[in-house]
Design a protein around this motif. Structure first.
Motif, mmCIF file in Angstrom:
data_model
loop_
_atom_site.group_PDB
_atom_site.id
_atom_site.type_symbol
_atom_site.label_atom_id
_atom_site.label_comp_id
_atom_site.label_asym_id
_atom_site.label_seq_id
_atom_site.Cartn_x
_atom_site.Cartn_y
_atom_site.Cartn_z
ATOM 1 N N ILE A 55 0.765 -10.892 -6.024
ATOM 2 C CA ILE A 55 1.220 -8.711 -5.082
ATOM 3 C C ILE A 55 -0.642 -7.595 -5.502
ATOM 4 O O ILE A 55 -1.050 -8.131 -6.322
ATOM 5 C CB ILE A 55 2.330 -8.022 -6.217
ATOM 6 N N ILE A 56 -0.960 -7.465 -4.038
ATOM 7 C CA ILE A 56 -2.413 -6.956 -4.198
ATOM 8 C C ILE A 56 -1.823 -5.328 -3.540
ATOM 9 O O ILE A 56 -1.384 -4.972 -2.948
ATOM 10 C CB ILE A 56 -3.603 -7.670 -3.597
ATOM 11 N N SER A 57 -2.074 -4.851 -4.736
ATOM 12 C CA SER A 57 -1.336 -2.934 -4.171
ATOM 13 C C SER A 57 -3.085 -1.961 -4.495
ATOM 14 O O SER A 57 -4.082 -2.782 -5.069
ATOM 15 C CB SER A 57 -0.892 -2.703 -5.506
ATOM 16 N N ASN A 58 -3.044 -1.000 -2.675
ATOM 17 C CA ASN A 58 -3.497 -0.176 -3.047
ATOM 18 C C ASN A 58 -2.785 0.979 -2.542
ATOM 19 O O ASN A 58 -1.866 0.834 -2.700
ATOM 20 C CB ASN A 58 -4.607 -0.980 -2.712
ATOM 21 N N SER A 59 -3.563 1.898 -2.172
ATOM 22 C CA SER A 59 -3.763 3.371 -1.486
ATOM 23 C C SER A 59 -3.064 3.850 -3.132
ATOM 24 O O SER A 59 -2.406 3.791 -3.963
ATOM 25 C CB SER A 59 -2.674 3.405 -0.965
ATOM 26 N N ASP A 60 -1.612 4.822 -2.630
ATOM 27 C CA ASP A 60 -0.011 5.183 -3.849
ATOM 28 C C ASP A 60 0.733 4.019 -3.988
ATOM 29 O O ASP A 60 1.712 4.753 -4.782
ATOM 30 C CB ASP A 60 0.238 6.426 -3.461
ATOM 31 N N ARG A 97 -0.817 -17.115 2.571
ATOM 32 C CA ARG A 97 -0.418 -16.092 3.834
ATOM 33 C C ARG A 97 -0.172 -14.955 3.722
ATOM 34 O O ARG A 97 0.705 -14.912 3.203
ATOM 35 C CB ARG A 97 0.853 -16.956 4.221
ATOM 36 N N TYR A 98 -0.090 -14.132 4.546
ATOM 37 C CA TYR A 98 -0.445 -12.681 4.150
ATOM 38 C C TYR A 98 0.769 -12.313 4.909
ATOM 39 O O TYR A 98 1.830 -12.060 6.157
ATOM 40 C CB TYR A 98 -1.525 -11.944 5.126
ATOM 41 N N ILE A 99 1.550 -11.378 3.590
ATOM 42 C CA ILE A 99 2.216 -10.903 3.853
ATOM 43 C C ILE A 99 2.419 -8.962 3.917
ATOM 44 O O ILE A 99 2.091 -8.980 3.095
ATOM 45 C CB ILE A 99 4.504 -10.770 3.416
ATOM 46 N N LYS A 100 3.213 -8.414 4.494
ATOM 47 C CA LYS A 100 2.800 -6.899 4.430
ATOM 48 C C LYS A 100 4.378 -5.901 4.105
ATOM 49 O O LYS A 100 4.583 -5.935 5.632
ATOM 50 C CB LYS A 100 1.958 -5.878 4.128
ATOM 51 N N PRO A 101 5.673 -6.105 3.166
ATOM 52 C CA PRO A 101 6.406 -5.124 3.204
ATOM 53 C C PRO A 101 6.450 -4.083 3.945
ATOM 54 O O PRO A 101 6.150 -3.654 4.351
ATOM 55 C CB PRO A 101 7.247 -5.782 1.779
ATOM 56 N N SER A 146 1.247 -1.099 0.350
ATOM 57 C CA SER A 146 0.594 -0.308 0.031
ATOM 58 C C SER A 146 0.747 1.415 0.062
ATOM 59 O O SER A 146 0.502 2.324 0.040
ATOM 60 C CB SER A 146 -1.060 -0.011 1.538
ATOM 61 N N ASP A 147 2.386 1.430 0.317
ATOM 62 C CA ASP A 147 3.260 1.983 0.101
ATOM 63 C C ASP A 147 3.632 2.534 -1.171
ATOM 64 O O ASP A 147 4.533 0.805 -1.240
ATOM 65 C CB ASP A 147 3.730 2.379 1.153
ATOM 66 N N LYS A 148 4.321 3.254 -1.942
ATOM 67 C CA LYS A 148 5.367 2.400 -3.021
ATOM 68 C C LYS A 148 5.972 2.574 -2.889
ATOM 69 O O LYS A 148 6.871 2.181 -3.510
ATOM 70 C CB LYS A 148 4.593 4.502 -3.790
ATOM 71 N N THR A 149 6.945 3.702 -1.642
ATOM 72 C CA THR A 149 7.653 3.051 -2.014
ATOM 73 C C THR A 149 8.479 1.314 -1.147
ATOM 74 O O THR A 149 9.453 0.559 -1.201
ATOM 75 C CB THR A 149 8.223 3.692 -0.483
ATOM 76 N N LYS A 150 7.585 0.718 -1.010
ATOM 77 C CA LYS A 150 7.832 -0.457 -0.242
ATOM 78 C C LYS A 150 7.380 -1.586 -1.480
ATOM 79 O O LYS A 150 8.008 -2.370 -1.567
ATOM 80 C CB LYS A 150 6.969 -1.019 0.924
ATOM 81 N N PHE A 151 7.129 -0.884 -3.022
ATOM 82 C CA PHE A 151 6.995 -1.990 -4.175
ATOM 83 C C PHE A 151 8.390 -2.204 -4.299
ATOM 84 O O PHE A 151 8.176 -3.779 -4.064
ATOM 85 C CB PHE A 151 6.496 -1.162 -5.250
ATOM 86 N N SER A 152 9.607 -1.433 -4.513
ATOM 87 C CA SER A 152 10.536 -2.531 -4.824
ATOM 88 C C SER A 152 10.949 -3.182 -3.697
ATOM 89 O O SER A 152 12.014 -5.103 -4.007
ATOM 90 C CB SER A 152 11.863 -1.131 -4.873
ATOM 91 N N MET A 208 9.091 -5.940 -12.274
ATOM 92 C CA MET A 208 7.781 -6.289 -12.006
ATOM 93 C C MET A 208 6.983 -7.664 -13.146
ATOM 94 O O MET A 208 6.997 -8.899 -12.249
ATOM 95 C CB MET A 208 6.140 -5.448 -12.590
ATOM 96 N N LYS A 209 7.598 -7.601 -14.209
ATOM 97 C CA LYS A 209 7.395 -8.251 -15.097
ATOM 98 C C LYS A 209 8.428 -9.386 -15.200
ATOM 99 O O LYS A 209 8.506 -10.839 -15.205
ATOM 100 C CB LYS A 209 8.107 -7.542 -16.833
ATOM 101 N N MET A 210 9.259 -8.936 -14.425
ATOM 102 C CA MET A 210 10.541 -10.448 -14.257
ATOM 103 C C MET A 210 9.630 -11.356 -13.378
ATOM 104 O O MET A 210 10.055 -12.432 -13.224
ATOM 105 C CB MET A 210 12.449 -9.935 -13.840
ATOM 106 N N ALA A 211 9.868 -10.810 -12.225
ATOM 107 C CA ALA A 211 8.938 -11.928 -10.901
ATOM 108 C C ALA A 211 7.197 -12.775 -11.451
ATOM 109 O O ALA A 211 7.089 -13.287 -11.405
ATOM 110 C CB ALA A 211 8.014 -10.460 -10.175
ATOM 111 N N VAL A 212 6.559 -12.042 -12.471
ATOM 112 C CA VAL A 212 5.569 -12.120 -13.287
ATOM 113 C C VAL A 212 6.089 -14.154 -14.066
ATOM 114 O O VAL A 212 5.610 -14.384 -13.475
ATOM 115 C CB VAL A 212 5.089 -11.589 -13.946
ATOM 116 N N ASP A 213 7.697 -13.694 -14.687
ATOM 117 C CA ASP A 213 7.632 -14.242 -15.514
ATOM 118 C C ASP A 213 8.399 -15.529 -15.007
ATOM 119 O O ASP A 213 8.467 -16.239 -15.576
ATOM 120 C CB ASP A 213 8.897 -13.536 -16.916
ATOM 121 N N ASN A 214 9.546 -14.929 -13.217
ATOM 122 C CA ASN A 214 10.171 -16.633 -13.612
ATOM 123 C C ASN A 214 9.757 -16.653 -12.293
ATOM 124 O O ASN A 214 10.592 -18.013 -11.920
ATOM 125 C CB ASN A 214 11.878 -15.087 -13.085
#
Length: 221
Positions: A129-134, A217-221, A101-107, A148-154
């Protein structure tokens, strides 16, 4: 003549008395000496018994402490082994849900996914991965999209986006106008034309999490 005899008898009696007294004194001294020796021996025996008992107590305490340390180490090792085995089996048997939910946590989340796959390889769980907010703004960040594409493909990953959060972002960024008549059409056009094709948009991120919480299993970075 009688006086001489009496004197002789008197001297003999006196000598006899001295001899008896000496014997009595010697006997008393011997008794005292024997008693003293026995007392000393008993004292030494008691002291030796005390030393042996003290040493035995120290050895017993040392053995107990050693056993406790061994048991503690064994318990720690067993617990760690159990945790490790259970952790890996749980990861293998149940997919993971990364909520961002935080764009700085996406990476950070994408890095966690890559590290997890590198560790488990073919035993790596399936990940959503489920994203919301900013965090939805990262779907328009050209620096993040390749990862993101690498995670989806590999890395057995699928990515979902909250439409409500996406709509708010598109309005705030000026891509869409907050007009009830056209907003949904504008959002649909952005999804089709501008967002990565591997991203699936769901009506609500929170509703999706609640509906599928038991499956993941829920994980929130």
């Amino acid at each position: 003549m009688d006086n001489n005899n009496n004197s002789i008898h008197h001297e003999e009696d006196h000598h006899h008395l001295d001899s008896n007294n000496y014997k009595q004194i010697l006997l008393s001294f011997n008794k005292i000496t024997i008693i003293s020796i026995i007392a000393i021996i008993l004292s030494l025996v008691i002291a030796i018994i005390g030393i042996i008992a003290f040493a035995a107590a120290l050895i017993a305490v040392s053995v107990v402490n050693s056993n406790n340390k061994i048991d503690k180490n064994n318990n720690l090792q067993n617990n760690n082994l159990t945790i490790t085995v259970d952790y890996e089996s749980q990861l293998q048997n149940k997919p993971l849900l990364f909520h961002i939910s935080d764009k700085t946590k996406f990476s950070v989340g994408l890095g966690n996914i890559q590290n997890l796959y590198n560790m488990l390889q073919n035993d790596s769980p399936y990940i959503t991965i489920i994203s919301n907010s900013d965090a939805v703004s990262e779907y328009f960040n050209n620096a993040t999209i390749p990862t993101m594409k690498m995670a989806v493909d590999n890395y057995r990953t699928q990515i979902k986006c909250c439409r409500i959060a996406l709509t708010k972002y598109l309005i705030s960024s000026g891509k869409c106008v907050n007009d009830n008549a056209t907003i949904n059409l504008c959002v649909d056009q952005v999804i089709v034309n501008e967002m990565p094709k591997f991203v699936t948009v769901v009506p609500s991120g929170i509703v999706y999490i609640n509906a599928n919480y038991a499956k993941f299993r829920y994980i929130k970075p």
